[in-house]
Structures are given as structure tokens and as C-alpha cells.
Design a protein around this motif. Sequence first.
Motif, short mmCIF file in Angstrom:
data_model
loop_
_atom_site.label_atom_id
_atom_site.label_comp_id
_atom_site.label_asym_id
_atom_site.label_seq_id
_atom_site.Cartn_x
_atom_site.Cartn_y
_atom_site.Cartn_z
N ARG A 127 -5.83 7.43 6.63
CA ARG A 127 -5.97 6.01 6.91
C ARG A 127 -5.60 5.20 5.67
O ARG A 127 -5.81 5.65 4.55
CB ARG A 127 -7.42 5.75 7.31
CG ARG A 127 -7.67 4.33 7.66
CD ARG A 127 -8.46 4.13 8.91
NE ARG A 127 -8.29 2.74 9.31
CZ ARG A 127 -9.28 1.94 9.67
NH1 ARG A 127 -10.51 2.40 9.73
NH2 ARG A 127 -9.04 0.70 9.99
N SER A 128 -5.09 4.02 5.89
CA SER A 128 -4.73 3.16 4.78
C SER A 128 -5.95 2.38 4.32
O SER A 128 -6.60 1.70 5.11
CB SER A 128 -3.62 2.19 5.22
OG SER A 128 -3.59 1.06 4.37
N LEU A 129 -6.24 2.47 3.02
CA LEU A 129 -7.37 1.74 2.44
C LEU A 129 -7.16 0.23 2.59
O LEU A 129 -8.08 -0.51 2.94
CB LEU A 129 -7.50 2.13 0.96
CG LEU A 129 -8.55 1.42 0.14
CD1 LEU A 129 -9.95 1.67 0.68
CD2 LEU A 129 -8.48 1.88 -1.33
N TYR A 130 -5.93 -0.22 2.33
CA TYR A 130 -5.66 -1.66 2.40
C TYR A 130 -5.80 -2.18 3.84
O TYR A 130 -6.32 -3.27 4.07
CB TYR A 130 -4.26 -1.97 1.86
CG TYR A 130 -4.14 -1.94 0.35
CD1 TYR A 130 -5.22 -1.59 -0.47
CD2 TYR A 130 -2.95 -2.28 -0.28
CE1 TYR A 130 -5.10 -1.57 -1.85
CE2 TYR A 130 -2.82 -2.27 -1.66
CZ TYR A 130 -3.90 -1.90 -2.45
OH TYR A 130 -3.76 -1.88 -3.82
N GLU A 131 -5.35 -1.36 4.80
CA GLU A 131 -5.50 -1.75 6.22
C GLU A 131 -6.98 -1.85 6.58
O GLU A 131 -7.41 -2.78 7.23
CB GLU A 131 -4.87 -0.68 7.11
CG GLU A 131 -3.52 -1.09 7.69
CD GLU A 131 -2.86 0.10 8.37
OE1 GLU A 131 -1.66 0.29 8.08
OE2 GLU A 131 -3.52 0.84 9.13
N SER B 53 -3.40 5.30 -10.91
CA SER B 53 -2.68 6.27 -10.10
C SER B 53 -1.76 7.11 -10.97
O SER B 53 -1.18 6.61 -11.93
CB SER B 53 -1.83 5.56 -9.04
OG SER B 53 -2.62 4.64 -8.33
N TYR C 78 1.53 9.29 -10.63
CA TYR C 78 2.67 9.58 -9.75
C TYR C 78 3.57 10.62 -10.39
O TYR C 78 3.78 10.61 -11.60
CB TYR C 78 3.48 8.31 -9.47
CG TYR C 78 2.93 7.48 -8.35
CD1 TYR C 78 1.73 6.77 -8.51
CD2 TYR C 78 3.57 7.41 -7.12
CE1 TYR C 78 1.21 6.02 -7.48
CE2 TYR C 78 3.06 6.65 -6.08
CZ TYR C 78 1.87 5.96 -6.27
OH TYR C 78 1.36 5.22 -5.24
N SER D 129 0.86 -1.18 0.00
CA SER D 129 0.00 0.00 0.00
C SER D 129 0.90 1.23 0.00
O SER D 129 2.08 1.16 0.38
CB SER D 129 -0.89 0.00 1.24
OG SER D 129 -0.12 0.31 2.38
N GLU E 45 -9.77 -4.58 -6.33
CA GLU E 45 -9.49 -3.17 -6.58
C GLU E 45 -8.94 -3.00 -8.00
O GLU E 45 -8.07 -3.77 -8.42
CB GLU E 45 -8.45 -2.60 -5.60
CG GLU E 45 -8.26 -1.08 -5.76
CD GLU E 45 -6.96 -0.53 -5.15
OE1 GLU E 45 -5.96 -1.27 -5.09
OE2 GLU E 45 -6.95 0.65 -4.78
C1 GLP Z 1 -0.99 1.82 -3.74
C2 GLP Z 1 -1.80 1.42 -4.97
C3 GLP Z 1 -3.26 1.83 -4.91
C4 GLP Z 1 -3.85 1.50 -3.57
C5 GLP Z 1 -3.03 2.11 -2.46
C6 GLP Z 1 -3.55 1.79 -1.09
O1 GLP Z 1 -0.52 3.11 -3.80
N1 GLP Z 1 -1.19 1.97 -6.19
O2 GLP Z 1 -3.93 1.12 -5.91
O3 GLP Z 1 -5.18 2.00 -3.49
O4 GLP Z 1 -1.70 1.64 -2.53
O5 GLP Z 1 -2.81 2.56 -0.20
P1 GLP Z 1 -3.28 2.83 1.27
O6 GLP Z 1 -3.55 1.49 1.89
O7 GLP Z 1 -2.15 3.55 1.90
O8 GLP Z 1 -4.53 3.66 1.22
#
Ligand code: GLP
Length: 242
Positions: A164-168, A225, A227, A87, A221
Motif C-alpha cells: 500500500r502507498s503510505l502517501y495514499e 531512504s 536507493y 510517492s 514526514e
Molecule cells: C518516496 C519518498 C518517501 C516516502 C515514499 C512514499 O519514495 N522518498 O519519503 O515515504 O515515497 O511512498 P508510498 O506512498 O509509495 O508508500
Amino acid sequence: MTIDPMSPVPKYSQLREILLDWIEDSGLAVDDAIPSERELGVRYGLSRMTVRQTIDHLVAEGKLYRVPGKGTFVARPKIEMSLRLASFTEDMRARGFVPGSRDLARRVDPASGHLARLFGVQPGAPVHHIERLRTADGEPMAIERSNIPVAVAPGLAGRPLAGRSLYELLEEEYGVLLDSGEQTIEAGLCDPADARLLGLPPGSAVLLLQRRSFAAGACVEVAISTYRADRYQLRSTLEPLR
Ligand code: GLP
């Protein structure tokens, strides 16, 4: 080091090596000024045009930056983009930066035919669309646009994501543990709206990432992105083809 006028190596390339040595080995720190084009010309017996050509290249490579009316300075080294299923938050923390994010848009959209195919859902099925500005130590680094089927994370729309982390969140609140992914990375040009958010001149070079992440074989997902190409580079270890 000096310029060797007898060398077959063009003078601007020789100066490039000298300047890179300074930047990498001789203790010149980030944001330190390098001597002016005139001083470099005198020191190495080079025309101003040759010096400018070398500096232009190093600026284009992101090794130096110019401040009009002030001079030319050593740029920060680029961040190596992670090529793993990490993430943004994990990746930034691992590099010693404080990750951050700002919501730009959150909606639930009906899945287009394309997204429906990627997710293996019916066209029109609800999909969370989340757009975030990602920051490292407060500095804008990327814009991430993620799509996640509502069926994977019902109620996600109401959860605050700032900081907040989406993956978390997917793991902790929905038990979705990402275990594989695929990603393409290509060069692109930043459109004016994204450029403003990233603090870049419109039309700046960017790296466009398209990622599909999977949990237990299901695509959860699809993200696009953007960058900053002036802050990121890719590194891979190379093994022989045969
Ligand atoms: C990376 C990926 C994204 C994903 C993100 C989640 O940057 N390129 O596709 O959504 O991580 O990050 P986080 O968990 O910090 O929100």
C-alpha cells in the motif's frame, strides 16, 4: 567504426565510444553478451589491457556487467529518480513497474530533539517510525525509513502497509495532502544489513535521500531512504545561471 591510431583520443576512449554505439544504437539488447576481451582486441587491433580498461569503466558506470566465467553483458538502463514530490508507488507506476513494499520495522518512538525540531513538536512526542523495503517488479530498489508524528496520523501503527502507498493512506484516511517538500541526495556506501536486503555486495554505492514533506505548511514526514546507485540516476534540465 574503427580505432584511429593517429587520433589524439586515447584508444580506450575510442573503444568506449564504439561499445556505447553498439549498446545504444545497434540493437544490442539488455542481457546480450558483448564479444570477449580477446575477440575485441583482435577485431580492433588493441591490447587486452586496453580492452579491459574500457570494459572496467563501462562496468563501473553500470552500462555493462560481468558474470564470472560467462562473459560481459549489456546492463539494464538505470531508472531516472524522480525529483518531484511523488510517492514511490506513483513514481514506479508511471515508469511501468509494479511497486511493492515489505515492512521491515514499525514502531512508535519518542521524538528525538532533532526530529522534534523538524516537526515542530515537543521532544518525546510520539512519532511513527516505518521502515520498508521498496520493490519494483519484485526487485529490491530502496529502503525507506519514514517518521511521521502520531498526531498527524493516529492509529497508523495498526494499519497494514504491505503493498500500500503510505502517501495514499495519509490522504485517504487522514486527509493529509502533501503539497511541498525538500530533499537532499548524496552518495553513500551501503552497510552490510541494508546491502543484504537490497541484494548488493556490502559497501556498494548507494544514493541517500533525506526528504521533508509538508502539508499546509506543517512538516508531516521526515524520511531517509537508501536507493541502489546501480539502478538509479539523476537527470535535470539545465538553465543558464544568468
Ligand atoms: C518516496 C519518498 C518517501 C516516502 C515514499 C512514499 O519514495 N522518498 O519519503 O515515504 O515515497 O511512498 P508510498 O506512498 O509509495 O508508500
